[in-house]
Design a protein around this motif. Sequence first.
Motif, PDB file in Angstrom:
ATOM      1  N   PRO A   1       0.836  -1.220   0.000  1.00 38.16           N
ATOM      2  CA  PRO A   1       0.000   0.000   0.000  1.00 38.16           C
ATOM      3  C   PRO A   1       0.862   1.259   0.000  1.00 38.16           C
ATOM      4  O   PRO A   1       1.934   1.284   0.592  1.00 38.16           O
ATOM      5  CB  PRO A   1      -0.823  -0.110   1.287  1.00 38.16           C
ATOM      6  CG  PRO A   1      -0.519  -1.425   1.903  1.00 38.16           C
ATOM      7  CD  PRO A   1       0.670  -2.020   1.217  1.00 38.16           C
ATOM      8  N   SER A   2       0.352   2.298  -0.645  1.00 40.01           N
ATOM      9  CA  SER A   2       1.112   3.542  -0.669  1.00 40.01           C
ATOM     10  C   SER A   2       0.980   4.256   0.674  1.00 40.01           C
ATOM     11  O   SER A   2       0.081   3.978   1.469  1.00 40.01           O
ATOM     12  CB  SER A   2       0.641   4.449  -1.811  1.00 40.01           C
ATOM     13  OG  SER A   2      -0.674   4.177  -2.184  1.00 40.01           O
ATOM     14  N   SER A   3       1.841   5.199   0.898  1.00 38.95           N
ATOM     15  CA  SER A   3       1.817   5.976   2.148  1.00 38.95           C
ATOM     16  C   SER A   3       0.565   6.856   2.174  1.00 38.95           C
ATOM     17  O   SER A   3      -0.048   7.104   1.132  1.00 38.95           O
ATOM     18  CB  SER A   3       3.055   6.858   2.223  1.00 38.95           C
ATOM     19  OG  SER A   3       2.924   7.890   1.265  1.00 38.95           O
ATOM     20  N   GLU A   4       0.222   7.322   3.375  1.00 41.88           N
ATOM     21  CA  GLU A   4      -0.960   8.193   3.522  1.00 41.88           C
ATOM     22  C   GLU A   4      -0.812   9.443   2.650  1.00 41.88           C
ATOM     23  O   GLU A   4      -1.763   9.857   1.984  1.00 41.88           O
ATOM     24  CB  GLU A   4      -1.144   8.566   5.003  1.00 41.88           C
ATOM     25  CG  GLU A   4      -2.403   9.352   5.335  1.00 41.88           C
ATOM     26  CD  GLU A   4      -3.701   8.677   4.871  1.00 41.88           C
ATOM     27  OE1 GLU A   4      -3.760   7.424   4.811  1.00 41.88           O
ATOM     28  OE2 GLU A   4      -4.665   9.401   4.527  1.00 41.88           O
ATOM     29  N   ALA A   5       0.384   9.995   2.615  1.00 40.43           N
ATOM     30  CA  ALA A   5       0.610  11.206   1.799  1.00 40.43           C
ATOM     31  C   ALA A   5       0.414  10.902   0.323  1.00 40.43           C
ATOM     32  O   ALA A   5      -0.213  11.678  -0.414  1.00 40.43           O
ATOM     33  CB  ALA A   5       2.013  11.750   2.053  1.00 40.43           C
ATOM     34  N   ALA A   6       0.893   9.735  -0.098  1.00 40.46           N
ATOM     35  CA  ALA A   6       0.739   9.349  -1.506  1.00 40.46           C
ATOM     36  C   ALA A   6      -0.744   9.154  -1.834  1.00 40.46           C
ATOM     37  O   ALA A   6      -1.221   9.531  -2.913  1.00 40.46           O
ATOM     38  CB  ALA A   6       1.529   8.074  -1.787  1.00 40.46           C
ATOM     39  N   ARG A   7      -1.473   8.578  -0.864  1.00 38.60           N
ATOM     40  CA  ARG A   7      -2.920   8.390  -1.074  1.00 38.60           C
ATOM     41  C   ARG A   7      -3.626   9.729  -1.253  1.00 38.60           C
ATOM     42  O   ARG A   7      -4.427   9.908  -2.167  1.00 38.60           O
ATOM     43  CB  ARG A   7      -3.534   7.708   0.143  1.00 38.60           C
ATOM     44  CG  ARG A   7      -3.454   6.218   0.104  1.00 38.60           C
ATOM     45  CD  ARG A   7      -4.223   5.657   1.289  1.00 38.60           C
ATOM     46  NE  ARG A   7      -3.940   4.246   1.411  1.00 38.60           N
ATOM     47  CZ  ARG A   7      -4.219   3.540   2.504  1.00 38.60           C
ATOM     48  NH1 ARG A   7      -4.772   4.127   3.552  1.00 38.60           N
ATOM     49  NH2 ARG A   7      -3.958   2.263   2.530  1.00 38.60           N
ATOM     50  N   GLN A   8      -3.313  10.650  -0.348  1.00 36.62           N
ATOM     51  CA  GLN A   8      -3.976  11.964  -0.420  1.00 36.62           C
ATOM     52  C   GLN A   8      -3.686  12.627  -1.765  1.00 36.62           C
ATOM     53  O   GLN A   8      -4.577  13.236  -2.367  1.00 36.62           O
ATOM     54  CB  GLN A   8      -3.539  12.874   0.732  1.00 36.62           C
ATOM     55  CG  GLN A   8      -4.024  12.413   2.114  1.00 36.62           C
ATOM     56  CD  GLN A   8      -5.539  12.280   2.215  1.00 36.62           C
ATOM     57  OE1 GLN A   8      -6.283  13.001   1.541  1.00 36.62           O
ATOM     58  NE2 GLN A   8      -6.013  11.345   3.026  1.00 36.62           N
ATOM     59  N   ALA A   9      -2.469  12.493  -2.230  1.00 40.65           N
ATOM     60  CA  ALA A   9      -2.100  13.083  -3.520  1.00 40.65           C
ATOM     61  C   ALA A   9      -2.880  12.410  -4.654  1.00 40.65           C
ATOM     62  O   ALA A   9      -3.348  13.076  -5.588  1.00 40.65           O
ATOM     63  CB  ALA A   9      -0.588  12.936  -3.745  1.00 40.65           C
ATOM     64  N   PHE A  10      -3.015  11.094  -4.525  1.00 40.43           N
ATOM     65  CA  PHE A  10      -3.799  10.306  -5.494  1.00 40.43           C
ATOM     66  C   PHE A  10      -5.262  10.798  -5.518  1.00 40.43           C
ATOM     67  O   PHE A  10      -5.837  11.080  -6.581  1.00 40.43           O
ATOM     68  CB  PHE A  10      -3.707   8.840  -5.068  1.00 40.43           C
ATOM     69  CG  PHE A  10      -4.582   7.880  -5.808  1.00 40.43           C
ATOM     70  CD1 PHE A  10      -4.721   7.942  -7.202  1.00 40.43           C
ATOM     71  CD2 PHE A  10      -5.247   6.865  -5.122  1.00 40.43           C
ATOM     72  CE1 PHE A  10      -5.523   7.014  -7.869  1.00 40.43           C
ATOM     73  CE2 PHE A  10      -6.040   5.947  -5.790  1.00 40.43           C
ATOM     74  CZ  PHE A  10      -6.186   6.031  -7.164  1.00 40.43           C
ATOM     75  N   TYR A  11      -5.864  10.998  -4.318  1.00 38.76           N
ATOM     76  CA  TYR A  11      -7.258  11.471  -4.244  1.00 38.76           C
ATOM     77  C   TYR A  11      -7.392  12.838  -4.909  1.00 38.76           C
ATOM     78  O   TYR A  11      -8.361  13.117  -5.598  1.00 38.76           O
ATOM     79  CB  TYR A  11      -7.736  11.588  -2.782  1.00 38.76           C
ATOM     80  CG  TYR A  11      -7.708  10.309  -1.976  1.00 38.76           C
ATOM     81  CD1 TYR A  11      -7.543   9.066  -2.588  1.00 38.76           C
ATOM     82  CD2 TYR A  11      -7.854  10.349  -0.578  1.00 38.76           C
ATOM     83  CE1 TYR A  11      -7.509   7.896  -1.833  1.00 38.76           C
ATOM     84  CE2 TYR A  11      -7.827   9.196   0.176  1.00 38.76           C
ATOM     85  CZ  TYR A  11      -7.642   7.973  -0.448  1.00 38.76           C
ATOM     86  OH  TYR A  11      -7.619   6.830   0.301  1.00 38.76           O
ATOM     87  N   GLN A  12      -6.385  13.680  -4.683  1.00 41.92           N
ATOM     88  CA  GLN A  12      -6.454  15.039  -5.257  1.00 41.92           C
ATOM     89  C   GLN A  12      -6.381  15.012  -6.775  1.00 41.92           C
ATOM     90  O   GLN A  12      -7.047  15.784  -7.451  1.00 41.92           O
ATOM     91  CB  GLN A  12      -5.356  15.913  -4.671  1.00 41.92           C
ATOM     92  CG  GLN A  12      -5.792  16.517  -3.335  1.00 41.92           C
ATOM     93  CD  GLN A  12      -4.703  17.332  -2.674  1.00 41.92           C
ATOM     94  OE1 GLN A  12      -3.747  17.758  -3.330  1.00 41.92           O
ATOM     95  NE2 GLN A  12      -4.847  17.537  -1.374  1.00 41.92           N
ATOM     96  N   ARG A  13      -5.588  14.075  -7.283  1.00 40.49           N
ATOM     97  CA  ARG A  13      -5.480  13.988  -8.752  1.00 40.49           C
ATOM     98  C   ARG A  13      -6.813  13.535  -9.355  1.00 40.49           C
ATOM     99  O   ARG A  13      -7.320  14.127 -10.293  1.00 40.49           O
ATOM    100  CB  ARG A  13      -4.344  13.041  -9.157  1.00 40.49           C
ATOM    101  CG  ARG A  13      -2.970  13.719  -9.191  1.00 40.49           C
ATOM    102  CD  ARG A  13      -1.889  12.767  -9.691  1.00 40.49           C
ATOM    103  NE  ARG A  13      -1.530  11.775  -8.691  1.00 40.49           N
ATOM    104  CZ  ARG A  13      -1.637  10.454  -8.821  1.00 40.49           C
ATOM    105  NH1 ARG A  13      -2.088   9.941  -9.947  1.00 40.49           N
ATOM    106  NH2 ARG A  13      -1.291   9.636  -7.847  1.00 40.49           N
ATOM    107  N   MET A  14      -7.405  12.508  -8.758  1.00 39.11           N
ATOM    108  CA  MET A  14      -8.671  12.004  -9.337  1.00 39.11           C
ATOM    109  C   MET A  14      -9.821  12.987  -9.116  1.00 39.11           C
ATOM    110  O   MET A  14     -10.752  13.063  -9.900  1.00 39.11           O
ATOM    111  CB  MET A  14      -9.015  10.622  -8.767  1.00 39.11           C
ATOM    112  CG  MET A  14      -9.476  10.585  -7.328  1.00 39.11           C
ATOM    113  SD  MET A  14     -10.205   8.978  -6.918  1.00 39.11           S
ATOM    114  CE  MET A  14      -8.786   8.064  -6.372  1.00 39.11           C
ATOM    115  N   ASP A  15      -9.722  13.771  -8.011  1.00 38.15           N
ATOM    116  CA  ASP A  15     -10.773  14.747  -7.692  1.00 38.15           C
ATOM    117  C   ASP A  15     -11.030  15.696  -8.868  1.00 38.15           C
ATOM    118  O   ASP A  15     -12.168  16.046  -9.152  1.00 38.15           O
ATOM    119  CB  ASP A  15     -10.345  15.537  -6.440  1.00 38.15           C
ATOM    120  CG  ASP A  15     -11.370  16.580  -6.049  1.00 38.15           C
ATOM    121  OD1 ASP A  15     -12.407  16.183  -5.491  1.00 38.15           O
ATOM    122  OD2 ASP A  15     -11.134  17.767  -6.339  1.00 38.15           O
TER     123      ASP A  15
END
Length: 349
Positions: A7-21
Motif C-alpha cells: 500500500p502507498s503511504s498516507e501522503a501518496a494516497r492523499q495526492a492520489f485522491y487530489q489527482r482524481m478529484d
Amino acid sequence: MASVPKPSSEAARQAFYQRMDRDNLAPLWEVLHALVPPQPHSPCKPGYWNYQAIRPYIMESGLAITAREAVRRVLILENPGMRGQSCITRSLYCGLQLILPGEIAPSHRHTQSALRFIVEGSGAYTAVNGERTVMHPGDFIITPAWTWHDHGNPEGGEPVVWMDGLDIPILALFDAQFAENYPEETQPVTACEGTSRARYGSNLAPLDPVAPFGKTSPIFSYPYGRSREALAALAKNGDPDPCHGWKMQFTNPLSGGPAMPTIGAFIQLLPQGFRSMPYRSTDATIYSVAEGAGNARIGDETFSFGPKDTFVAPSWLPLQLDAMEECVLFSYSDRSAQQALGLWRERRG
Ligand code: 1HN
C-alpha cells in the motif's frame, strides 16, 4: 508470481485522491461506512412544538401578511436537527397554516401531495378539483398530486389553523417537481359538497371503476366525527395493541391500501393510563394531538404533550407513549412509500 502490491503511504494516497478529484472521482473506501450504516443514522432529531407557546406567532403571521400575498400563510415546523431545510423529517414537510375570515389562498397545483389535519377553528373550506369541503377540527383532508386546490374562509367566521403535511423532500429527491398557478384566484365549483364521499366513501363505488386521482384516495375529506366514532367502538371491544393502543390507517377505498402513495396517515386512541410498549420503525412519524394529554418518550428525550401539540419521532428511535388522559393522536409518515418499495421495517419492544 504476481504479489500483492505494497500500500502507498498516507501522503501518496492523499495526492492520489487530489489527482482524481479533478476528474470528478472519489474513493469509495473513505466513505463506505457512512454510506451503508448498520442501522438508520439520521440528522433528524426528536422535536416537539407546544401549540399554546407557538400560537401567538401563528396569529401574528395574520398581521404580517395576507393569505393572498403569501399564497400560503404557513409557519414551517423545522426539524431541530435540519434547520433551514424546510422539513420535519428527511422525507416530509410540516407546517401550520392560518386562514382568517374573508381570506382566500389562491388556486394552484403541484406534483407534491398534501394532507391537512385541522387543528383549530371551523368553517374554512378547501377546494379540490371543483369540489369544496368545509373544515372542522380533527378532519383529515387530502390534496392529491396535480389537483387544483385553493382554500377560503368566509366573512364573519373564525380563524382556522391546520397542519399541512407534504412529500416535498421525496419529490425533490427524484427531481420530479412541477407546479403551476390556476388562471384565476379560485377554481369554479363544479360539484356540490359531499359528492366524492357519496361516490366513493359510502361502501359503494361506481360500476365503471375509475380512480380520479390515480394512486391517491378519491375521498379527499375524512371527517373527525367518523374517525372518532370508529375508535370509540373499537375501544369497547378487545384489548389495545401494546405498542399502539387502537391505531387505524386512513385508506383508499378503491385499493384498500393507504390513502396516499407516498404518505401514510393514521389515527389512534390510547385509553387513560395506557403506557405503550416501546416501538420503533423506519418511518419517522409526525404526531398531532387531537385530544388528551400525556408523555412521549422518543429516544432519550421526553415531551409532555397536550391538545393541538405536534411532535416528531425519527426513524428507528424507540417511541413510548404515556396517556395521562384518554388520547387521540393523528400521525403521518412516509410508510406508504417505504412499503411500496419494500424498505419498511419495525421492531416492537
Ligand atoms: C401548499 O400548496 C400548501 O396548498 C401548503 O395549502 C403548504 C408548502 C409548500 C409548497 C406548497 C397548500 C405548502 C404548499
